[in-house]
Design a protein around this motif. Structure first.
Motif, PDB file in Angstrom:
ATOM      1  N   ILE A 121       6.652   1.925 -13.203  1.00 31.41           N
ATOM      2  CA  ILE A 121       7.478   2.586 -12.199  1.00 31.41           C
ATOM      3  C   ILE A 121       8.793   2.938 -12.873  1.00 31.41           C
ATOM      4  CG2 ILE A 121       8.658   2.335  -9.976  1.00 31.41           C
ATOM      5  CD1 ILE A 121       6.665  -0.011  -9.447  1.00 31.41           C
ATOM      6  N   THR A 145       4.438   6.148 -12.241  1.00 30.26           N
ATOM      7  CA  THR A 145       5.002   6.767 -11.041  1.00 30.26           C
ATOM      8  C   THR A 145       6.504   6.884 -11.251  1.00 30.26           C
ATOM      9  OG1 THR A 145       3.303   5.766  -9.626  1.00 30.26           O
ATOM     10  CG2 THR A 145       5.291   6.578  -8.545  1.00 30.26           C
ATOM     11  N   ALA A 187      12.870   3.514  -6.126  1.00 27.24           N
ATOM     12  CA  ALA A 187      12.011   2.840  -7.111  1.00 27.24           C
ATOM     13  C   ALA A 187      12.035   1.331  -6.911  1.00 27.24           C
ATOM     14  CB  ALA A 187      12.465   3.197  -8.525  1.00 27.24           C
ATOM     15  N   HIS A 190      10.003   0.400  -3.859  1.00 28.30           N
ATOM     16  CA  HIS A 190       8.576   0.499  -4.144  1.00 28.30           C
ATOM     17  C   HIS A 190       8.087  -0.711  -4.943  1.00 28.30           C
ATOM     18  CE1 HIS A 190       4.745   2.494  -4.840  1.00 28.30           C
ATOM     19  NE2 HIS A 190       4.860   2.242  -6.129  1.00 28.30           N
ATOM     20  N   TRP A 191       8.903  -1.192  -5.866  1.00 30.57           N
ATOM     21  CA  TRP A 191       8.538  -2.315  -6.727  1.00 30.57           C
ATOM     22  C   TRP A 191       8.252  -3.576  -5.911  1.00 30.57           C
ATOM     23  CZ3 TRP A 191      12.212  -5.536 -10.227  1.00 30.57           C
ATOM     24  CH2 TRP A 191      11.462  -6.252 -11.180  1.00 30.57           C
ATOM     25  N   TYR A 200       8.581  -2.393 -13.325  1.00 29.26           N
ATOM     26  CA  TYR A 200       9.662  -1.427 -13.110  1.00 29.26           C
ATOM     27  C   TYR A 200      10.381  -1.207 -14.427  1.00 29.26           C
ATOM     28  CZ  TYR A 200      13.848   0.779 -11.126  1.00 29.26           C
ATOM     29  OH  TYR A 200      14.879   1.644 -10.838  1.00 29.26           O
TER      30      TYR A 200
END
Length: 398
Positions: A121, A145, A187, A190-191, A200
């Motif tokens: 990520i 991503t 981000a 999302h992690w 990440y």
């Protein structure tokens, strides 16, 4: 900051962070409980890997055969003559993918694979970190991503295409200012839900511990190479001044790490509208304590820079610490100076720099003209990236 102060501060600068990942009053780990264990796992894995000659050897091989290291030290002959200083350019623009970002990403991608993670990520502003992440993921067979502010998706369309061509998913972030700050926030959110399977890959010396230290260590290859190259190129072995642009500050941290124990004066150049180190106040954002642009109520102010990679309202905690120590000074330039510097370097040396890197060039031009860089000084400048990605922006303003 005189030479005596510089030499006195140097031994304390750029070592291993203290308790809880702090650099003086800055750093730390301010994350939700759901990410505390994930950060601890990253820290434990990094310290184990960094002490493993096998890991470091594999990274050194990839940096050499895939990223093209070492990058050269290029004398800027014509611009030096015009400015009255000896200007040496550390050419990170010649690294694979076009910037210094690949140094850190290859390290983190290898670490992720070592940890059993299958996806990377990342956040990105100018797109260079995103491209580097997509590149490393493709090389090592990982998914990627990348979160990117919607405004940056528009102004960095070339890098968005490159990421997608490399197989990465690019997620436009439409919240807030739609730039790097919001991409980083998304981000991290999302992690939280995928920490068991994804790593990440933070792109700068920001974020919760251990990221500021880990990213600096992966980027210190810049400063270590430059130190050896300067020793071969300069009668004094060490330049009088070391200059790099600063957003979060990874290329500067990597460069400064090679010279922190020398008498060289360290200069970080920020965007006038994103000057966390020069104009910020202590605060917490994205899991770490540092200096951030804030309003009277303590709310984070929107940053601005013509360079998407410097469009961040704060600075990495180690830079805040270096400022507190007086070991490094942080200065600002405006957008007009930046575009003029990009053109001047292109026409004097045949090098089109990234707009981020052009901030450092702009300050050297100004400081040489004002006498802040005395005539005859030797100056090492890290050219952190190439300017292909910024051609559309330059076409609009020139």
């Amino acid at each position: 900051m005189g030479d005596v102060a510089t030499r006195a501060a140097a031994p304390r600068a750029m070592g291993v962070p203290g308790e809880r990942g702090r650099f003086g009053d800055h750093g730390g780990r301010y994350v939700p409980e759901s990410l505390v264990e994930a950060c601890r796992e990253v820290e434990e894995a990094f310290r184990e890997a960094w002490a493993d000659p096998g890991f470091r050897g594999e990274l050194a091989t990839l940096l050499a055969v895939h990223a093209g290291r070492p990058t050269p030290l290029t004398p800027a002959w014509r611009l030096s003559a015009e400015l009255g200083v000896t200007l040496l350019l550390k050419r990170e623009d010649l690294a694979h993918t076009g910037s210094h970002k690949i140094n850190n990403v290859l390290g983190q991608a290898l670490l992720a694979a070592r940890m059993g993670r299958t996806r990377l990520i990342a956040e990105t502003g100018a797109g260079q970190h995103g491209v580097a992440t997509a590149t490393a993921a493709a090389l090592l067979g990982l998914e990627a991503t990348v979160f990117m502010g919607e405004r940056d998706v528009e102004r960095q369309a070339l890098n968005v295409f490159r990421m997608r061509m490399l197989g990465a998913e690019v997620v436009p972030v439409r919240a807030g200012t739609r730039t790097l700050k919001d991409a980083t926030s998304e981000a991290m959110r999302h992690w939280v839900g995928v920490a068991g399977s994804a790593h990440y890959c933070v792109g700068s010396v920001i974020g919760p511990s251990p990221y500021p230290y880990m990213v600096r260590e992966f980027q210190r290859v810049i400063g270590d190479e430059a130190r050896r190259q300067c020793a071969a190129a300069l009668p004094s072995a060490v330049p009088d001044h070391v200059v790099a642009c600063v957003g979060g500050g990874s290329n500067a941290a990597g460069t400064f790490a090679g010279f922190a124990d020398t008498p060289a004066r360290l200069w970080g150049v920020e965007a006038e509208g994103g000057a966390g180190a020069a104009l910020g106040r202590p605060g917490v954002l994205h899991g770490f304590r540092s200096l951030f642009l804030q309003d009277d109520d303590g709310q984070i102010r929107e940053a601005h820079s013509i360079a998407a990679g410097l469009d961040y309202p704060g600075v990495g905690p180690e830079h805040a610490h270096l400022r507190d120590l007086g070991r490094a000074r942080y200065v600002t330039v405006d957008d007009g100076e930046v575009t003029a510097a990009a053109v001047r370097l292109a026409r004097a040396e045949g090098i089109v720099p990234a707009l981020e890197s052009a901030h450092a060039v702009a300050w050297v031009i100004r400081a040489a003209g004002s006498g802040e860089l005395p005539a005859g000084s030797t100056v090492l400048l890290t050219l952190s990236g190439r300017g292909d990605k910024d051609v559309a922006t330059l076409m609009e303003v020139l």
